[in-house]
Motif scaffolding. Sequence first.
Motif, PDB file in Angstrom:
ATOM      1  N   GLN A 192       2.880  -4.429  -7.241  1.00  0.00           N
ATOM      2  CA  GLN A 192       2.434  -5.473  -8.168  1.00  0.00           C
ATOM      3  C   GLN A 192       3.450  -6.623  -8.190  1.00  0.00           C
ATOM      4  O   GLN A 192       4.373  -6.657  -8.989  1.00  0.00           O
ATOM      5  CB  GLN A 192       2.245  -4.892  -9.570  1.00  0.00           C
ATOM      6  CG  GLN A 192       1.072  -3.936  -9.664  1.00  0.00           C
ATOM      7  CD  GLN A 192       0.972  -3.245 -11.010  1.00  0.00           C
ATOM      8  OE1 GLN A 192       1.500  -3.722 -12.008  1.00  0.00           O
ATOM      9  NE2 GLN A 192       0.287  -2.117 -11.044  1.00  0.00           N
ATOM     10  N   ASP A 194       3.629 -11.133  -6.969  1.00  0.00           N
ATOM     11  CA  ASP A 194       2.751 -12.313  -6.933  1.00  0.00           C
ATOM     12  C   ASP A 194       2.637 -12.835  -5.503  1.00  0.00           C
ATOM     13  O   ASP A 194       2.467 -14.030  -5.280  1.00  0.00           O
ATOM     14  CB  ASP A 194       3.243 -13.402  -7.885  1.00  0.00           C
ATOM     15  CG  ASP A 194       4.596 -13.955  -7.488  1.00  0.00           C
ATOM     16  OD1 ASP A 194       5.286 -13.301  -6.677  1.00  0.00           O
ATOM     17  OD2 ASP A 194       4.958 -15.037  -7.976  1.00  0.00           O
ATOM     18  N   HIS A 228      -5.852 -10.494  -3.913  1.00  0.00           N
ATOM     19  CA  HIS A 228      -5.666 -10.365  -5.370  1.00  0.00           C
ATOM     20  C   HIS A 228      -5.876  -8.920  -5.808  1.00  0.00           C
ATOM     21  O   HIS A 228      -5.089  -8.376  -6.601  1.00  0.00           O
ATOM     22  CB  HIS A 228      -6.639 -11.294  -6.105  1.00  0.00           C
ATOM     23  CG  HIS A 228      -6.541 -11.199  -7.593  1.00  0.00           C
ATOM     24  ND1 HIS A 228      -7.301 -10.318  -8.345  1.00  0.00           N
ATOM     25  CD2 HIS A 228      -5.751 -11.864  -8.485  1.00  0.00           C
ATOM     26  CE1 HIS A 228      -6.991 -10.443  -9.621  1.00  0.00           C
ATOM     27  NE2 HIS A 228      -6.053 -11.373  -9.730  1.00  0.00           N
ATOM     28  N   THR A 232      -2.670  -6.669  -7.209  1.00  0.00           N
ATOM     29  CA  THR A 232      -2.676  -6.426  -8.654  1.00  0.00           C
ATOM     30  C   THR A 232      -2.929  -4.958  -8.997  1.00  0.00           C
ATOM     31  O   THR A 232      -2.595  -4.513 -10.095  1.00  0.00           O
ATOM     32  CB  THR A 232      -3.727  -7.301  -9.367  1.00  0.00           C
ATOM     33  OG1 THR A 232      -5.028  -7.048  -8.793  1.00  0.00           O
ATOM     34  CG2 THR A 232      -3.391  -8.778  -9.222  1.00  0.00           C
ATOM     35  N   THR A 233      -3.481  -4.195  -8.055  1.00  0.00           N
ATOM     36  CA  THR A 233      -3.693  -2.761  -8.295  1.00  0.00           C
ATOM     37  C   THR A 233      -2.645  -1.906  -7.589  1.00  0.00           C
ATOM     38  O   THR A 233      -2.779  -0.678  -7.522  1.00  0.00           O
ATOM     39  CB  THR A 233      -5.099  -2.325  -7.822  1.00  0.00           C
ATOM     40  OG1 THR A 233      -5.236  -2.601  -6.418  1.00  0.00           O
ATOM     41  CG2 THR A 233      -6.181  -3.055  -8.595  1.00  0.00           C
TER      42      THR A 233
END
Length: 284
Positions: A192, A194, A228, A232-233
């Motif tokens: 996780q 960016d 994404h 994010t997971t």
Amino acid sequence: MKEFKGKVAVVTGGANGIGHALAQEAAKREMKVVIADIDKEGLDRVESEFKGLNADFMTVYMDVTEYSDMEMLAKKTIDKYGQVDILFNNAGVVVPGSIWELPLNDIDYIMQSNLYSILYGLKVFVPIMEKQDTDCHIVNTASVAGLLSTAGMPTYHMTKFGNIGLSESINYQLQEKGSKIKMSVFCPGFIQTDLHHCDDRRPEKFKIDWEDPYYQSEEYKNGLKRAHHVITTGIPIDSVGMSVFQAIEDEQFYILTHPQYLPIIGMRVKNVLDMKNPDVNFFK
């Protein structure tokens, strides 16, 4: 390397994601930390955060795709701290999409960000560490995408396979000459971070041409959605710094974070040895 207090760590891509986690862990271990990034706003956040930690640190605005910037980073580090003990050669980007659809500009962007930057870091910092003749360590951030391949991001696999091959070969060279420099290659799965926002920090020379048909395509839009989702997971980033530093203490070369990929890596190696063709149905 077992003792870290008072030693100097340099982290490229240190304002965000994995680099930020490594810089935080270095500060926790009372190291002097040089945090380099192309993200000015991120460096401002780091300035505020690390002052609050009473850390001994310096931020450096730089572009890892420019060799002269890597030289500048080394000079600033030596001018301020007089030595460098750990290099986290960490900065990198991701660009999904078919090789025949991607603009050449994007291919240059990922090649220089993920592979040339690692080479630049080694070329600049290894001689400095050798001259010191002290126990040092280099961690090159690659990816599990350098140990297995999928259909989704060929340029990313290309750079990460290259990163691992480069790291292994340099490590052999250092061993041959009896160097005090130890090496690791960090091969995480999805974490996780960016990373899916890396385009926000593109150097001007790799600026996106929004008129290019690729950026109007469904492939591009779907690639953004996939990036994404998988990032994010991914696993939480909290333990990353501690895991990497433990590997440094153990002089562990390969650092993996996702054991669920080990059977896939093993199967790929077995298929190579058995001379079996890659089969996309393996992933279905």
